[in-house]
Design an enzyme around this catalytic site. Sequence first.
Site, short mmCIF file in Angstrom:
data_model
loop_
_atom_site.label_atom_id
_atom_site.label_comp_id
_atom_site.label_asym_id
_atom_site.label_seq_id
_atom_site.Cartn_x
_atom_site.Cartn_y
_atom_site.Cartn_z
N ASP A 34 0.63 -1.65 0.08
CA ASP A 34 -0.37 -0.19 0.25
C ASP A 34 0.97 1.15 0.00
OD1 ASP A 34 -2.40 1.79 -0.17
OD2 ASP A 34 -2.73 1.34 2.39
N ASN A 83 -10.51 -2.03 -5.92
CA ASN A 83 -10.08 -1.23 -6.77
C ASN A 83 -9.86 -0.93 -8.51
OD1 ASN A 83 -7.43 -2.33 -4.77
ND2 ASN A 83 -8.76 -0.53 -4.30
#
Length: 268
Positions: A34, A83
Amino acid sequence: MTALQKLVYTGYARRLRKRLDGANLPRHLAMVMDGNRRWARQMGFEDARVGHRYGAEHLDEVLGWCVEMGIRHVTVFVASVDNVRKRDAGEVGNLMRMIEEVVAERLSRPSSVWRLHLAGRLEVLPDSTRDALKLAADSTRDAPGVLAESTGDGGFHLNIAIGYDGREEIVTAIRSLLDEEASAGYSAADIAQRLTAERIAAHLYTGGQPDPDLVIRTSGERRTSGFLLWQAAYSELHFCDVYWPGFRKVDFLRALRSYAARNRRFGA
């Protein structure tokens, strides 16, 4: 980084590595990679999407650290279903290109020791990305690390979680098990009696592999975001404040040191 800083860093990394000799290390390491866009902004890039390329290229380096430490099972969270579906089309397209051009291409090289496994709903990916990943998975079936399985050391296995959703994985696994049982002629009552956690686990994306011992998430976020919900039930968690492209070897070694110092109780 100055020459002196490099010297200090190298010495510190060497000491960390030495202290891990003979330590209890994870068999299976899972990572939530991330912070790519935030890293790019921090570094002054006008286009934050550049972070995806740096992040994809950094995976190759981190996998090298895993090989060095003898970690033979790795799962990386690349992108969730949300996403892929909900982010800006341009950003998603850029991320998919990075996966095709960097991740899939490098894993397909003859020198790679990793056998690639795909985890997620591949149908939500662009055709080119899905085809590139499937080709990489096919081409790594005979990777040196895979051939090493014949010697009993297990080889090296990399799970790419893309188009992934932890809840959906469990539903898909149960559905697959039920279909298998029904095809074998079992009644609903028989299937209910035969249902076990072990049999469901065998139908997960990581079926046949050990559950992750350690889950690392970069960028400072303190959540797992549905990553490996079933498999990580008893995993140790390590949250690292640095963004993924800035995740250094010392950060990696510190995470392993933290894991080695823990007394795992598996819910006891």
